[in-house]
Design an enzyme around this catalytic site. Structure first.
Site, PDB file in Angstrom:
ATOM      1  N   THR A  75       0.828  -1.217   0.000  1.00 23.37           N
ATOM      2  CA  THR A  75       0.000   0.000   0.000  1.00 23.37           C
ATOM      3  C   THR A  75       0.857   1.260   0.000  1.00 23.37           C
ATOM      4  OG1 THR A  75      -1.845   1.086   1.177  1.00 23.37           O
ATOM      5  CG2 THR A  75      -0.070   0.216   2.537  1.00 23.37           C
TER       6      THR A  75
ATOM      7  N   GLY B  57       1.256   2.681   8.463  1.00 20.99           N
ATOM      8  CA  GLY B  57      -0.088   2.173   8.712  1.00 20.99           C
ATOM      9  C   GLY B  57      -0.005   0.770   9.282  1.00 20.99           C
ATOM     10  N   ASP B  58      -1.093   0.029   9.121  1.00 20.16           N
ATOM     11  CA  ASP B  58      -1.136  -1.337   9.650  1.00 20.16           C
ATOM     12  C   ASP B  58      -0.458  -2.342   8.719  1.00 20.16           C
ATOM     13  OD1 ASP B  58      -3.113  -0.872   7.735  1.00 20.16           O
ATOM     14  OD2 ASP B  58      -4.575  -2.203   8.665  1.00 20.16           O
TER      15      ASP B  58
ATOM     16  N   GLY C 211      -8.121  -0.023   5.109  1.00 24.95           N
ATOM     17  CA  GLY C 211      -8.846   1.051   5.782  1.00 24.95           C
ATOM     18  C   GLY C 211      -8.000   1.706   6.848  1.00 24.95           C
TER      19      GLY C 211
ATOM     20  N   GLY D  56      -5.714   2.180   9.300  1.00 22.76           N
ATOM     21  CA  GLY D  56      -4.674   1.377   9.934  1.00 22.76           C
ATOM     22  C   GLY D  56      -4.444   1.731  11.390  1.00 22.76           C
TER      23      GLY D  56
HETATM   24  N1  ASP Z   1      -4.720   0.341   5.885  1.00 19.26           N
HETATM   25  C1  ASP Z   1      -3.929   1.253   5.123  1.00 19.26           C
HETATM   26  C2  ASP Z   1      -3.181   2.162   6.054  1.00 19.26           C
HETATM   27  O1  ASP Z   1      -3.682   2.494   7.109  1.00 19.26           O
HETATM   28  C3  ASP Z   1      -4.699   2.119   4.157  1.00 19.26           C
HETATM   29  C4  ASP Z   1      -5.837   1.523   3.373  1.00 19.26           C
HETATM   30  O2  ASP Z   1      -5.991   0.320   3.289  1.00 19.26           O
HETATM   31  O3  ASP Z   1      -6.652   2.286   2.824  1.00 19.26           O
HETATM   32  O4  ASP Z   1      -2.119   2.604   5.678  1.00 19.26           O
END
Ligand code: ASP
Length: 311
Positions: free
Chosen positions: A186, A198-199, A220, A222
């Site tokens: 990501t 992020g996560d 989403g 994270g």
């Molecule tokens: N989870 C990802 C983050 O927080 C972002 C995403 O999946 O939209 O970096």
């Protein structure tokens, strides 16, 4: 022995390569990489790779990780700048170093040492134009004139998820030898504070795999799934005997309990040890979250819709 691949919404650019690799008897880890690499360079994709949304100062800082559910070995990179395939760099961290997670300058140094494919130094178009338009809309001209040599803290609260129902690419794979592996890649949230992870590179938050029970990955917000250890929680709930669907629902209940006020959606993707899938979202508009799945017996991969829970 049911070969299975599940990918998140952006994974549509890579599921054919992943499925072909799986059918050609590749290992789960190889299939994860094969399914994610095309997404990292898909010109249409704004949430993964160097064409993804940049941070506050216009740099694409990329996060990725990979986990072998049979050995629990894993590798991650965070805030990696200038390389096209963070998932492959993460795999090499797992295979060549006594470490799990490299970030920033150290991750870039390692990528150079292993001869990883470099990319353009900055964020590619059209994400760059999007960032410039965002700056023009949100930052007064006098501050913009000094950008990025200004205090960034006040602007970090404007970090955004412009893709909402899309996002991080995830691949959860079970191979013919019943090995399960997971991987994610990501650019993270748009206009994040430089250095924010992020996560996705955090094993247990955005990704987990244990071949005995299954695998999970999140897209989403994270910051929330890090706090709840969501991917690990889903796999632990399955270890305790819950079905993949009930495990996702429990993990989503944990998110709801941690954050009563909506600040950004989360989508939880999971397979159990038999390859049964579940994708469940919270804080997303109904019927918007797509995912892609193939398992033995299906003639082609299918697009499916996530179950969406209310906040
Ligand atoms: N989870 C990802 C983050 O927080 C972002 C995403 O999946 O939209 O970096």
């Amino acid at each position: 022995m049911t070969r299975t691949i599940l990918v998140s919404s952006e994974g549509k650019y890579g599921i054919t390569d992943g499925m072909n690799a799986l059918c050609a008897s590749a290992s789960a880890l190889d299939v994860v990489e094969a399914a994610i690499r095309p997404v990292e360079v898909a010109p249409e994709c704004r949430s993964v790779g160097l064409g993804g949304w940049p941070n506050l100062i216009g740099e694409a800082e990329l996060d990725a990780s990979i986990m072998d559910g049979t050995t629990l070995h894993s590798g991650s990179v965070g805030a990696l700048v200038g390389y096209k395939h963070p998932i492959s760099v993460a795999r090499q961290v797992m295979e060549r170093l006594p470490h799990v997670l490299l970030v920033g300058a150290g991750a870039a140094r390692f990528a150079a040492e292993i001869g990883a494919e470099p990319g353009p130094a900055g964020t590619e178009e059209p994400a760059r134009r999007g960032w410039e338009a965002w700056l023009a809309d949100h930052v007064p001209p006098d501050v913009r004139a000094r950008w990025p040599d200004v205090p960034l803290i006040p602007w970090a609260r404007l970090t955004a998820d412009p893709e909402t129902a899309k996002g991080t690419t995830i691949a959860l794979v079970k191979d013919a030898a019943d090995r399960i592996a997971s991987g994610v890649s990501t650019c993270g949230w748009a206009y994040k504070y430089p250095g924010r992870l992020g996560d996705s590179p955090i094993i247990g938050a955005g990704i987990y795999a244990d071949s005995r029970y299954g695998a999970a990955g999140c897209t989403g917000m994270g910051e929330l799934t890090i706090r709840c250890g969501t991917a690990r929680a889903v796999v632990l709930y399955m270890k305790l005997g819950l079905s993949v669907e009930t495990a996702c629902r429990e993990a989503i209940a944990d998110l709801r309990a941690a954050e009563r006020r909506f600040r950004g959606g989360v989508t939880v993707h999971a397979i159990d040890a038999a390859g049964h899938p579940c994708v469940m979202a919270i804080g997303r508009a109904a019927d918007t979250v797509r995912w892609y799945y193939w398992t033995e017996g299906m003639t082609a991969w299918e697009e499916r819709q996530a179950v969406v829970e209310a906040w």
